[in-house]
Motif scaffolding. Sequence first.
Motif, PDB file in Angstrom:
ATOM      1  N   LEU A  95      -5.505 100.307  32.112  1.00 42.39           N
ATOM      2  CA  LEU A  95      -5.820  98.921  32.467  1.00 42.39           C
ATOM      3  C   LEU A  95      -6.315  98.120  31.257  1.00 42.39           C
ATOM      4  O   LEU A  95      -5.881  96.978  31.052  1.00 42.39           O
ATOM      5  CB  LEU A  95      -6.837  98.887  33.608  1.00 42.39           C
ATOM      6  N   PRO A  96      -7.221  98.659  30.415  1.00 39.11           N
ATOM      7  CA  PRO A  96      -7.561  97.942  29.183  1.00 39.11           C
ATOM      8  C   PRO A  96      -6.351  97.693  28.284  1.00 39.11           C
ATOM      9  O   PRO A  96      -6.258  96.640  27.645  1.00 39.11           O
ATOM     10  CB  PRO A  96      -8.586  98.857  28.516  1.00 39.11           C
ATOM     11  N   ALA A  97      -5.416  98.651  28.232  1.00 43.37           N
ATOM     12  CA  ALA A  97      -4.215  98.452  27.422  1.00 43.37           C
ATOM     13  C   ALA A  97      -3.412  97.274  27.952  1.00 43.37           C
ATOM     14  O   ALA A  97      -2.953  96.418  27.179  1.00 43.37           O
ATOM     15  CB  ALA A  97      -3.363  99.721  27.419  1.00 43.37           C
ATOM     16  N   ALA A  98      -3.224  97.213  29.260  1.00 40.79           N
ATOM     17  CA  ALA A  98      -2.454  96.127  29.863  1.00 40.79           C
ATOM     18  C   ALA A  98      -3.138  94.783  29.650  1.00 40.79           C
ATOM     19  O   ALA A  98      -2.493  93.784  29.300  1.00 40.79           O
ATOM     20  CB  ALA A  98      -2.267  96.399  31.350  1.00 40.79           C
ATOM     21  N   LEU A  99      -4.444  94.765  29.852  1.00 40.98           N
ATOM     22  CA  LEU A  99      -5.193  93.514  29.732  1.00 40.98           C
ATOM     23  C   LEU A  99      -5.205  93.015  28.281  1.00 40.98           C
ATOM     24  O   LEU A  99      -5.023  91.819  28.026  1.00 40.98           O
ATOM     25  CB  LEU A  99      -6.620  93.719  30.250  1.00 40.98           C
ATOM     26  N   ALA A 100      -5.412  93.927  27.335  1.00 38.99           N
ATOM     27  CA  ALA A 100      -5.435  93.534  25.924  1.00 38.99           C
ATOM     28  C   ALA A 100      -4.075  93.011  25.485  1.00 38.99           C
ATOM     29  O   ALA A 100      -3.982  92.025  24.736  1.00 38.99           O
ATOM     30  CB  ALA A 100      -5.858  94.719  25.059  1.00 38.99           C
ATOM     31  N   ALA A 101      -3.007  93.673  25.933  1.00 39.28           N
ATOM     32  CA  ALA A 101      -1.667  93.214  25.573  1.00 39.28           C
ATOM     33  C   ALA A 101      -1.374  91.853  26.182  1.00 39.28           C
ATOM     34  O   ALA A 101      -0.797  90.976  25.524  1.00 39.28           O
ATOM     35  CB  ALA A 101      -0.628  94.238  26.031  1.00 39.28           C
ATOM     36  N   ALA A 102      -1.764  91.653  27.429  1.00 39.72           N
ATOM     37  CA  ALA A 102      -1.529  90.377  28.098  1.00 39.72           C
ATOM     38  C   ALA A 102      -2.304  89.255  27.421  1.00 39.72           C
ATOM     39  O   ALA A 102      -1.781  88.149  27.233  1.00 39.72           O
ATOM     40  CB  ALA A 102      -1.908  90.489  29.569  1.00 39.72           C
ATOM     41  N   GLU A 103      -3.542  89.521  27.048  1.00 41.66           N
ATOM     42  CA  GLU A 103      -4.351  88.512  26.369  1.00 41.66           C
ATOM     43  C   GLU A 103      -3.743  88.123  25.020  1.00 41.66           C
ATOM     44  O   GLU A 103      -3.929  87.000  24.550  1.00 41.66           O
ATOM     45  CB  GLU A 103      -5.779  89.016  26.162  1.00 41.66           C
ATOM     46  N   ALA A 104      -3.023  89.067  24.415  1.00 42.85           N
ATOM     47  CA  ALA A 104      -2.390  88.793  23.127  1.00 42.85           C
ATOM     48  C   ALA A 104      -1.047  88.094  23.280  1.00 42.85           C
ATOM     49  O   ALA A 104      -0.337  87.891  22.285  1.00 42.85           O
ATOM     50  CB  ALA A 104      -2.215  90.095  22.347  1.00 42.85           C
ATOM     51  N   GLY A 105      -0.692  87.750  24.509  1.00 46.16           N
ATOM     52  CA  GLY A 105       0.510  86.968  24.736  1.00 46.16           C
ATOM     53  C   GLY A 105       1.723  87.737  25.196  1.00 46.16           C
ATOM     54  O   GLY A 105       2.797  87.149  25.376  1.00 46.16           O
ATOM     55  N   ALA A 106       1.597  89.044  25.427  1.00 46.43           N
ATOM     56  CA  ALA A 106       2.735  89.851  25.850  1.00 46.43           C
ATOM     57  C   ALA A 106       2.901  89.801  27.369  1.00 46.43           C
ATOM     58  O   ALA A 106       1.919  89.699  28.109  1.00 46.43           O
ATOM     59  CB  ALA A 106       2.557  91.297  25.397  1.00 46.43           C
ATOM     60  N   SER A 107       4.132  89.890  27.828  1.00 42.60           N
ATOM     61  CA  SER A 107       4.381  90.108  29.252  1.00 42.60           C
ATOM     62  C   SER A 107       4.247  91.607  29.507  1.00 42.60           C
ATOM     63  O   SER A 107       4.751  92.426  28.734  1.00 42.60           O
ATOM     64  CB  SER A 107       5.764  89.604  29.650  1.00 42.60           C
ATOM     65  N   VAL A 108       3.557  91.969  30.584  1.00 46.29           N
ATOM     66  CA  VAL A 108       3.168  93.361  30.774  1.00 46.29           C
ATOM     67  C   VAL A 108       3.468  93.821  32.195  1.00 46.29           C
ATOM     68  O   VAL A 108       3.215  93.092  33.168  1.00 46.29           O
ATOM     69  CB  VAL A 108       1.658  93.560  30.491  1.00 46.29           C
ATOM     70  N   CYS A 109       3.974  95.036  32.308  1.00 46.27           N
ATOM     71  CA  CYS A 109       4.133  95.708  33.597  1.00 46.27           C
ATOM     72  C   CYS A 109       3.326  97.001  33.567  1.00 46.27           C
ATOM     73  O   CYS A 109       3.362  97.738  32.575  1.00 46.27           O
ATOM     74  CB  CYS A 109       5.603  96.025  33.873  1.00 46.27           C
TER      75      CYS A 109
END
Length: 538
Positions: A95-109
Amino acid sequence: MTYSSLSRRKFVSLGLIGGAASVGAALVGCSPKSPSEQDAPLGDTGSSPYPQIDLCGRPSMSEIELSAVEAEPITAYDTEETYDVVVIGAGASGLPAALAAAEAGASVCVLQKEPKAASQGASCCYINRESTDDLAIAHLLRHMSDNGDSRGSWDLNRAWAENCTDALNWFMGHLTEAGYQENEDYKHFPIAKFDYPEGSANLNVYIFPKNVGGAIERLAESTSNMYALKTETPAVQLISEDNRIAGVYAKDSQGQIIRVNANKAVILASGDYQNNDAMVEKYLPDAAMYPRKQINKTGDGQLMGMMAGAKMQYIGHTKMVHSNTTKGFSRLMQSGTMLAVNELGRRFCAEDRIFSVRNNITRNQPNNVWISILDSKDPIAHESLEEKDQVQKDFSKLDAATPDEGVFKADTLEDLAEALSIPADEFLKTVERYNELCAAGGDVDYGKATACMISVDKPPFYAIRRSYCISAITSGLEVTADNQVLDTEGNPMPGLYAVGNCSGPFYGSPDYPMDIPGLSVSRAITSGYLAGKTAAAL
């Protein structure tokens, strides 16, 4: 090494389907084996039902069958989706990986095998950088390396030390936004101080009375609009294309196959393999005898990675073992002052051994049971004991505890033996001998520290019965300091990352060191946070 798509020929080379090919030898660095050799155990495995093929990182069919992973190459799918980053697992690292990636502008699944985000653990720590300088951190890292007999990765340990403070502040900031309140949902205080001649390393800790799992669930609820979370949808096979990991196949609750493309990276965050008995017997036979605390931890990420050419951490994996029966008396249980007996009523060790290795002592005792015996005297009477206040609090709760909590009370030693269903005559002889040693001022039987020798002679008498279970296996695929997965030749695999207990080697010792409270969850959050940011920046 190249990462071509997973053909039937590659599955043959990995030993997953009968037959062998010369390319398999180059892939895993082992000599080709015939089909009969592939299914044969290495050496004497006793009554094990799981074939123990070579330990060069080639999964066996037994391992695959006990996981969610698909062995046969998937050639057709029902739907297709595309994201920048795909995270496999929605726990304390995923979950931290997904959230950090999303905050950096990535689309995440996020693909989650369970019906909801899930995790375990009670605490997570971080370095107090305001009171800890770089030299002290270097000595803390040396301490961690020594704990692991120098088998853990210094680079992974350093990455944690340099980033855990930012990662935990970031994580707790999100929990605060989600409504978490200090002293109600968590506690925050200094927990450990490691003094070295060159300075002190000071650590703070967050304690979660309702478990870290509750915090992860709350975080998933409050940030659900930032990524696509697909529950009850396990990842079953990685996709290798154009010399990189390009996505993953997943299977939803209806059995539909989804092709999930990853433009930038796939992050393996599916946890450990404790519920895959074939993997346990192969990579950590030391843990095979213990019950498992978790469910559905079947090594899916590790297996998918190895099937794509990743390297599994070398043998000698690290197990985290906690009490399986007694709750609420953790500090008292760790006290070395109490007499310990087994189910035969006999003493079997020096009781002041550190908690993390006691499981190795009880493995040779009937039913893996350790029974602590104490009387009504103050259990913290000696200055050598640490965390006195908590030990005293635990001691004060004994009268209200019940056998269902693993605690027994009696006015006589005979009655205590009856309550425990252990031989009274042997138990009485054991207590008599122990009291003699206490009076003599030295433990000539096992060498326990004299300061911890407290006699058992003042009624009422108490017993705390415990056995042990595997809480986690903290070893996985080998990764770089940036958590990029390495192949069997030691090269980073483009597009593939692993975090938390799906990665390693962070520790190295056979037993998880418990002198840095909350390190496991802290490592999970920190590695996920870093991998998410790294993947998004690709």
